[in-house]
Design an enzyme around this catalytic site. Structure first.
Site, PDB file in Angstrom:
ATOM      1  N   SER A 192       5.889  -6.345  -7.214  1.00  0.00           N
ATOM      2  CA  SER A 192       6.084  -5.471  -6.067  1.00  0.00           C
ATOM      3  C   SER A 192       7.561  -5.082  -5.916  1.00  0.00           C
ATOM      4  O   SER A 192       8.152  -4.531  -6.838  1.00  0.00           O
ATOM      5  CB  SER A 192       5.536  -6.157  -4.805  1.00  0.00           C
ATOM      6  OG  SER A 192       5.417  -5.245  -3.749  1.00  0.00           O
ATOM      7  N   ASP A 214      -5.076  -1.450  -5.315  1.00  0.00           N
ATOM      8  CA  ASP A 214      -3.916  -2.095  -4.707  1.00  0.00           C
ATOM      9  C   ASP A 214      -3.756  -1.470  -3.327  1.00  0.00           C
ATOM     10  O   ASP A 214      -3.577  -0.264  -3.204  1.00  0.00           O
ATOM     11  CB  ASP A 214      -2.677  -1.835  -5.580  1.00  0.00           C
ATOM     12  CG  ASP A 214      -1.431  -2.542  -5.096  1.00  0.00           C
ATOM     13  OD1 ASP A 214      -1.288  -2.724  -3.860  1.00  0.00           O
ATOM     14  OD2 ASP A 214      -0.587  -2.896  -5.936  1.00  0.00           O
ATOM     15  N   HIS A 252      -3.185  -6.348  -4.934  1.00  0.00           N
ATOM     16  CA  HIS A 252      -1.731  -6.254  -5.099  1.00  0.00           C
ATOM     17  C   HIS A 252      -1.081  -7.527  -5.669  1.00  0.00           C
ATOM     18  O   HIS A 252      -0.311  -7.466  -6.617  1.00  0.00           O
ATOM     19  CB  HIS A 252      -1.084  -5.890  -3.756  1.00  0.00           C
ATOM     20  CG  HIS A 252       0.398  -5.713  -3.852  1.00  0.00           C
ATOM     21  ND1 HIS A 252       0.983  -4.750  -4.661  1.00  0.00           N
ATOM     22  CD2 HIS A 252       1.423  -6.389  -3.277  1.00  0.00           C
ATOM     23  CE1 HIS A 252       2.305  -4.827  -4.553  1.00  0.00           C
ATOM     24  NE2 HIS A 252       2.588  -5.812  -3.726  1.00  0.00           N
TER      25      HIS A 252
END
Length: 259
Positions: free
Chosen positions: A93, A194, A224
């Protein structure tokens, strides 16, 4: 301020090849700990730092910004470069954005990148309101535990301080401008489903980096936080193979003691 259980930083002294792992925004090292331990068990030197303002309480994050988070991973990278002959940077991320900036700045000192659902932009109309809203509202709902696997949870904040969100928005813009400076081999793994980072972010990263050695892998069974999801083992194995291809000594037995 005490660190949340499981959110502690992790380090392992292994062989001549090192890996720096960067966790995500409002998350903690817990989301990458199984990955770090997998690599450590295979003889790699591993560093998984806790980003400033993370892993305690959201109020601590309110007084930090991207410069603090980037400085921490940059410091850890320099320690690994002093200790190891080859160093790789992995990120999840926002950790993917941190990894990309390290690659843009450090060039050939970094041997390769592994990115899992890398973030490139703060999305939605709220992003445009951040410069003003952060002075009026302190927090918004958190982003943690976007995981398909039942019973798997992420240690992180259930609130997002808007000052920090504004800072991460500025950071993503900065990194986006620097993406053409990224030339290292890249393994990018992303989840079609996601709920935090849309596929457009991955597509933009892939379209703007200058790397020629690029592999893209879809994580069909994960959301995610794929490193704690159904595809976790696949991520670990693929990343180890990637490192082994670029640093052949990794296949040999290293020092796997320590913690």
């Amino acid at each position: 301020m005490p660190v949340l259980p499981g959110a502690e930083p992790y380090r392992h002294e292994g062989g001549e090849t090192g890996v720096l792992l960067c966790h995500g925004f409002t998350g903690s090292p817990q989301s990458l700990r199984p990955w770090a331990e997998y690599l450590a068990e295979r003889g790699l030197t591993v560093s998984l730092p806790l980003l400033p303002g993370h892993g305690t309480r959201w109020q601590d994050m309110q007084i930090t910004g991207w410069q603090d988070w980037y400085a921490e991973v940059d410091r850890e990278l320099r320690l690994l470069l002093d200790r190891c002959s080859r160093v790789f940077v992995f990120g999840l991320s926002m950790g993917g954005a941190l990894a990309l900036r390290l690659a843009a700045k450090h060039g050939d000192e970094i041997s390769g990148l592994v990115l899992v659902n890398p973030a490139n932009k703060v999305h939605g109309l709220s992003a445009y309101a951040l410069p003003v809203a952060r002075h009026l509202v302190r927090t918004t709902k958190g982003l943690v535990s976007d995981i398909a696997k039942e019973g798997s949870t992420e240690v992180g904040y259930d609130r997002v301080p808007l000052h920090a969100a504004h800072s991460v928005r500025n950071f993503f813009r900065l990194v986006d401008r620097e993406l053409p400076q990224v030339t290292q081999p890249v393994l990018l793994l992303h989840s079609p489903q996601d709920h935090v980072v849309p596929p457009a972010d991955t597509a933009r990263v892939l379209s703007r980096i200058s790397s020629t050695d690029v592999e893209e892998i879809l994580l069909e069974q994960s959301y995610h936080v794929a490193t704690l999801d159904h595809d976790a083992e696949r991520i670990f194995e693929k990343s180890h193979t990637f490192v082994g291809r670029l640093a052949p000594s990794v296949g040999k037995k290293g020092n796997t003691t320590g913690g």
